[in-house]
Scaffold this active site. Sequence first.
Site, PDB file in Angstrom:
ATOM      1  N   LYS A  79     -45.695  -2.827  32.941  1.00  0.00           N
ATOM      2  CA  LYS A  79     -45.394  -4.127  32.128  1.00  0.00           C
ATOM      3  C   LYS A  79     -47.143  -4.265  31.276  1.00  0.00           C
ATOM      4  O   LYS A  79     -48.228  -3.289  31.968  1.00  0.00           O
ATOM      5  CB  LYS A  79     -45.147  -4.949  32.706  1.00  0.00           C
ATOM      6  CG  LYS A  79     -45.455  -6.821  32.964  1.00  0.00           C
ATOM      7  CD  LYS A  79     -44.974  -6.991  34.392  1.00  0.00           C
ATOM      8  CE  LYS A  79     -45.131  -9.150  34.512  1.00  0.00           C
ATOM      9  NZ  LYS A  79     -44.793  -9.560  35.142  1.00  0.00           N
ATOM     10  N   SER A 154     -41.338 -13.273  34.044  1.00  0.00           N
ATOM     11  CA  SER A 154     -42.010 -12.829  33.197  1.00  0.00           C
ATOM     12  C   SER A 154     -42.110 -11.066  32.932  1.00  0.00           C
ATOM     13  O   SER A 154     -42.751 -10.784  31.930  1.00  0.00           O
ATOM     14  CB  SER A 154     -43.165 -12.855  33.970  1.00  0.00           C
ATOM     15  OG  SER A 154     -44.079 -12.004  35.113  1.00  0.00           O
ATOM     16  N   SER A 178     -40.723 -12.208  39.155  1.00  0.00           N
ATOM     17  CA  SER A 178     -40.582 -11.586  38.078  1.00  0.00           C
ATOM     18  C   SER A 178     -39.693 -10.321  37.421  1.00  0.00           C
ATOM     19  O   SER A 178     -39.998  -9.974  36.303  1.00  0.00           O
ATOM     20  CB  SER A 178     -42.174 -11.402  37.059  1.00  0.00           C
ATOM     21  OG  SER A 178     -42.489 -12.771  37.565  1.00  0.00           O
TER      22      SER A 178
END
Lengths: 492, 474
Positions: A79, A154, A178
């Site tokens: 990420k 997310s 997330s």
Amino acid sequence: MELYTKTAHELHKMLVDKDVTSVEITESFIDRINEVEPKVDAFIATTFETALETASKADEKIQKGEEISALEGLPMALKDNMSTKGVATTSASKMLENYVPPYDATVVKILKENNIPILGKTNMDEFAMGSSTETSYFKKTKNPYDLQRIPGGSSGGSAASVSANEAVFALGSDTGGSIRQPASCCGVVGLKPTYGTVSRFGLFAFASSLDQIGPFAKDVTDAANIFNLISGHDSFDSTSINMEYPDYTSSLKADVKGLKIGVPQEFLGDGINVEVKNAILKACDNYKALGAEVETFSLPLTDYFIPIYYVICCAEASSNLARYDGVKYGYRADKFSDLTDLYKKTRSQGFGAEVKRRIMLGTYVLSSGYYDAYYKKAQQMRTIIRNNFADAFKKYDLILTPTAPTTAFKMGEKIDDPVQMYLADICTVVVNIAGLPGMSMPCGVDSEGLPIGMQLIGNSFAEPTIFRAGFAFEQAGFSKIPLPTFKNGGAN
Amino acid sequence: MNYETVIGLEVHAELKTKTKIYCGCSTEFGGEVNTHTCPICVGFPGVLPVLNKQVVEYAIKAGLATNCNITPVGKQDRKNYFYPDLPKAYQTSQYDLPICVGGYVEIETEDGPKKIRLTRIHIEEDAGKLLHDFGEGTLVDYNRGGVPLIEIVSEPDLRSSQEAHTFLEQLKAILEYTDVSDCKMQEGSLRCDVNVSVRPEGATEFGIRTEMKNVNSFRAAVRAIEYESKRQIAVLENGDEVTQETRRWDEASGKSVPMRSKEDAQDYRYFPEPDLVNIVIDDEWVARVRETLPELPQARIKRYIADLGLTDYDAGLIASNKKLAVLFEETVALGAKPKAVSNWILGDVSRILNERDIELDESKLTPQALASLIELIEKGTISNNAGKKVLPDIFDGCDDVTKLVEEKGLVQISDDSALMEIVTQVLADNEKSVNDYKGGNERAIGFLVGQCMKASKGKGNPQKFNELLKQNLG
């Protein structure tokens, strides 16, 4: 069968048996990314060259007959909010579009030490604020099961990359769901570990007391192996827990006889999609069939979870994101008349709408005169919620809920309605509020073929129990869902 | 109407730790711009603080030396505001659970000893420094960012600029003795904010106060208090109300100017620092620190008076400056008489320090050299004046004082036969004075001693000349 379809533990065995090299595996993933990435858009940036270099290092070790760790040489996706030295790390924000960190996050150090090729940096909601990855400044990631739908967020890029076989595994961060919510949307396994078990050093902070890094994996075994790798005490993180960390793979036993599972009835009521609800009820039956004791119970205060979460996370975010001021690094407005103007223009232009909304909310709840009514009260509620969970775990070994109230929704469906978007995290935020571990894994698909995730919540440090229950479910075949079809492409 | 000035002080002292409060960077002063920095103290995305335990230890020590209670559980909080010298846009400080609470510092006043109460002592990080003089725009040096500070907050117990000055001197001495801070004003390692209000004498309510920033020396504190108190009295006399505000002291013009009013006061949005855990201080830790406390200034003053025979005034001056006190005690320990050592330290040693504008540790003066200088004078080997003459050389590092005075030809002639020759000659050359003396003018002897000294080119021992002259005139 293509290498990129295999799990990490399968590929590890092939490496050890010298059936394949890390470079071959990495190339297989690079080819796969080149093939499906135009449809999925999981990555903000790819780093194939260094990934192949790392793969060669792993291969050298294998050739020399040296022992390799469980994930050594297996390419992954990271990420884009974890600091990678020399490689732009953006948090999917215009603010950090050209920011190249001078240091590695602790988890990145671990990946490098283990010769784990990093294929690229994955897309996300800007500064991890969102549930659909639509707030990214750069691109919209698509759900591999339906390209017109969101991958969740997310950590949507990380989830989609594993779902689309663009990486063996991925790391994400989870502040209110997330990792788990996108894992649910994309039909993969996602773990939000106990707060303090994975170092946050180098994770671009959203809400410090809630943020936690965790794995996306193709199965529970891989998740346990990844958690083995990244968990542990870090002297650079004061909130990191100093304890003996067990070998989490030793809990992978397909045996849930006598395991007590509680299901909060509040998470099977209004606001939960019927197909999701039915899938969860079926999962309960499946657990019963495997010998576990399953019963529903009432978890109080569920209506307060979302408000408490947003007060706390926005408060912390308003302070954590204050450093992006145009002075030291990152975006700086072109023209400004004085210092205040520099701040205003830089932050107005550098942040997207959702980030600004949360900074303003957070600033408001910390303001003199409002602090007691909002922030302080939320913190008090947090203690009460923790106690309620402690009580629940006196009765149950695990708590089972849906991961998300619905399957993946359509792009654009909720982006203009923050409250609807926030409700996508209704089942997950409380796990962060209480600092508990939670894992999402597939438990079926809806009538449109979209994955449904179930969430297993454990007491603090009860990851072994979560892995055991997840493994048993998986071994019994209950988590098996069809592969993504990349349908509805081109219409976006 | 007569007015009373009410003063409270907030003193910031940089702690003497080797590394910064939340990272491993050096705290050394004067490094090349932005070299004592790392991603942590410059607030790069993703970094986390780790508290330097020594900072807590020093705060405990400062607290114990000022009679504070030490909290069993301390907390750190974020003070949020935007400024380029603050890289994270929040300062990690302490809000409601500081390391030390309560406490007092005892000062001497005209009316006897007085206890100045302390509200609290808390730990926090220093900010960086803006550099304005580099062409267009402003640059930032983050070397100082993250250097640990303690903030010592007094109650409004001070009633004059003199009391404030004494309090600051006393506090500085305590911080120096406990070795928690260098207290180097010129390097900014000790700074203070001054809160001033005035009220009619006898009033029980406090007046409206102003806070002055940018007070960078004790002298500035005194001037700022006097200026501000006069200004406020004038406002009241004029029938107006003092405005509650923050003012900036401008040392050059000797005036304070408004910075921001109460309405414009920043809302710092304090909240608990989520990246740090509570500071737990058990009794054992406090006891361990207590054992390391040195003798503090008040105790020293009492000992200097009672055991070493110094005057109150001299004892106070020496004990309130750790470096002078150390020099004093070590010189006395080498056998020099306390009174003589005190006179030298408060006289010529202090004068040279002032002239050169240096601190004692920047000179090469040693207790050994000072002791032998005093010994040479006591024995009559050199005159007091000769001692004053060589002191600058001793400051520059000459520590063989005996050799020094010989080389400089300052050794007094004490050999009777050599002196006698001079006396005989002077008596022969100054018949008038001899007759004056014999005629009862005792003062004439002074002139004759002077002539002897002149003849000996200053090397004769005047005491001896006096004796010999009297013998010969008797």
